[in-house]
Structures are given as C-alpha cells and as structure tokens.
Design an enzyme around this catalytic site. Sequence first.
Site, PDB file in Angstrom:
ATOM      1  N   CYS A  49       0.835  -1.206   0.000  1.00 41.62           N
ATOM      2  CA  CYS A  49       0.000   0.000   0.000  1.00 41.62           C
ATOM      3  C   CYS A  49       0.873   1.261   0.000  1.00 41.62           C
ATOM      4  O   CYS A  49       1.497   1.563  -1.007  1.00 41.62           O
ATOM      5  CB  CYS A  49      -0.994  -0.036   1.162  1.00 41.62           C
ATOM      6  SG  CYS A  49      -2.406   1.031   0.855  1.00 41.62           S
ATOM      7  N   HIS A 104      -3.226  -5.225   1.555  1.00 45.64           N
ATOM      8  CA  HIS A 104      -2.548  -5.458   2.847  1.00 45.64           C
ATOM      9  C   HIS A 104      -2.512  -6.936   3.245  1.00 45.64           C
ATOM     10  O   HIS A 104      -3.310  -7.361   4.095  1.00 45.64           O
ATOM     11  CB  HIS A 104      -3.271  -4.682   3.948  1.00 45.64           C
ATOM     12  CG  HIS A 104      -3.099  -3.205   3.867  1.00 45.64           C
ATOM     13  ND1 HIS A 104      -2.087  -2.539   4.515  1.00 45.64           N
ATOM     14  CD2 HIS A 104      -3.809  -2.273   3.214  1.00 45.64           C
ATOM     15  CE1 HIS A 104      -2.188  -1.240   4.269  1.00 45.64           C
ATOM     16  NE2 HIS A 104      -3.222  -1.050   3.479  1.00 45.64           N
ATOM     17  N   GLU A 107      -0.707  -8.332   5.268  1.00 49.74           N
ATOM     18  CA  GLU A 107      -0.329  -8.487   6.682  1.00 49.74           C
ATOM     19  C   GLU A 107      -1.538  -8.510   7.615  1.00 49.74           C
ATOM     20  O   GLU A 107      -1.395  -8.813   8.788  1.00 49.74           O
ATOM     21  CB  GLU A 107       0.661  -7.376   7.084  1.00 49.74           C
ATOM     22  CG  GLU A 107       0.103  -5.958   7.188  1.00 49.74           C
ATOM     23  CD  GLU A 107      -0.117  -5.269   5.845  1.00 49.74           C
ATOM     24  OE1 GLU A 107      -0.021  -5.931   4.786  1.00 49.74           O
ATOM     25  OE2 GLU A 107      -0.412  -4.063   5.857  1.00 49.74           O
TER      26      GLU A 107
HETATM   27  N1  GLN Z   1      -3.528   6.563   1.072  1.00 50.83           N
HETATM   28  C1  GLN Z   1      -2.245   6.304   1.680  1.00 50.83           C
HETATM   29  C2  GLN Z   1      -1.142   7.128   0.995  1.00 50.83           C
HETATM   30  O1  GLN Z   1      -1.391   7.729  -0.004  1.00 50.83           O
HETATM   31  C3  GLN Z   1      -1.902   4.818   1.613  1.00 50.83           C
HETATM   32  C4  GLN Z   1      -2.861   4.039   2.473  1.00 50.83           C
HETATM   33  C5  GLN Z   1      -2.305   2.792   3.081  1.00 50.83           C
HETATM   34  O2  GLN Z   1      -1.101   2.540   3.090  1.00 50.83           O
HETATM   35  N2  GLN Z   1      -3.186   2.033   3.659  1.00 50.83           N
HETATM   36  O3  GLN Z   1      -0.043   7.170   1.461  1.00 50.83           O
END
Ligand code: GLN
Length: 194
Positions: free
Chosen positions: A84, A176, A178
């Site tokens: 992410c 995610h 994890e």
């Molecule tokens: N929206 C977040 C960003 O732009 C990422 C979200 C996440 O890691 N769950 O950094």
Amino acid sequence: MASKIIGVLGLQGDFREHIEKLHALDAQTKDIRRVSDLENIDALIIPGGESTAVAIVEKSDTAHGIFEKIRELSSDGLPIWGTCMGSILLAKNIEGSTQGRLGVMDITVRRNAFGPQRFSSEMPISIPAIGEEPFPGVFIRAPLITNVGENVEVLGTLEQGIVMAREKNLLATVFHPEVVDDARVHKYFLSMIG
Ligand code: GLN
C-alpha cells in the site's frame, strides 16, 4: 541454515502486523528506524501508512538518509516489498504529485484510487504466482498501479487495475496481506531472498 532477517521500516504505519506475520513464518525481523539499522538485513518490507507523513519523518534527524540508503540497497539487489503506502514510496511516478519517494520501481501509481474509503474493503484477487485459490485482498485508501515499465511483471489485477507487480528484487502490492489470515504473499516474498 540461519533464518533470514527481514527489516521492517518502522517510521510510521502498520509495521507491527508485518512483524507478527513474519514471526509466524519463523523469520527474524528487525525494526528499521535509522540508517544504521539497515545493516545486515536480508530483505526489507515497507508497510502501509501515509506516504506523505513518512516522507516528512524521513527528513528528521534520527531517520535522515534512510531513503538514500534504501535506494542503494535496492540497486544492490536487496529484496524490497512495499505494501500500500510502501508501493507508493517504491514507485518512480506518482500521478499528479511531487511528494518525496524512493522512486526505485518502474511503475506509476494513483493514490487513493478507490475513492475516499472510510472503511476497508475486501476483494478476492487472482494471483497465479501464489496458487489457484484467490487471495483475500484488503484495500485501505489504496492506490492502483496505473502503468508499468517493460521489466515489470504484473502478478495481480482487478477490474479496477493492477494491484500487484514485481520488478526483479522489488515487489509492490497495493493491498494489505499483513492483516489477513493467509500467509502466501509473505511466503512469496521470502522466496525472493537468494
Ligand atoms: N492513502 C495512503 C497514501 O497515499 C496509503 C494508504 C495505506 O497505506 N493504507 O499514502
């Protein structure tokens, strides 16, 4: 064989969940908060969190230089996995943004591509590289990978776009792994360690 040491960037975000998952797989972990922590690791995970916040924390006295050192390790071939936020930091291109990043992987990402999610959503993803059974993808204000360079292998897609990709030693997932009860993506990453 001695178990491998996986560094987990602990500047911000959900690094603890990765650490628990890795311990369940009998891997050793190391918290990475300053440049010297990056010595003697066999791989590195950059967790989910807030990419703009990490870019700011990285400029603090304690953490300063971490990005530069990670770039060096990346070109030396260290396996690095961004989940992410981590995938955003790995990306060379972030649509419409000049925010700080590692910029080591030949992908373009679009932040918050699923809209302003108030809650996380779960969608099954087909990832042939880890087996036939779809993987439970959890998306939390997730980005999408909107473009990939020619050396990038697309490992998972949804109707919305690319959600998992690999370029040699670099792995990016916009979801995610994890936080779910399925360790296949963590096992896949561990298999990238030579
Ligand atoms: N929206 C977040 C960003 O732009 C990422 C979200 C996440 O890691 N769950 O950094």
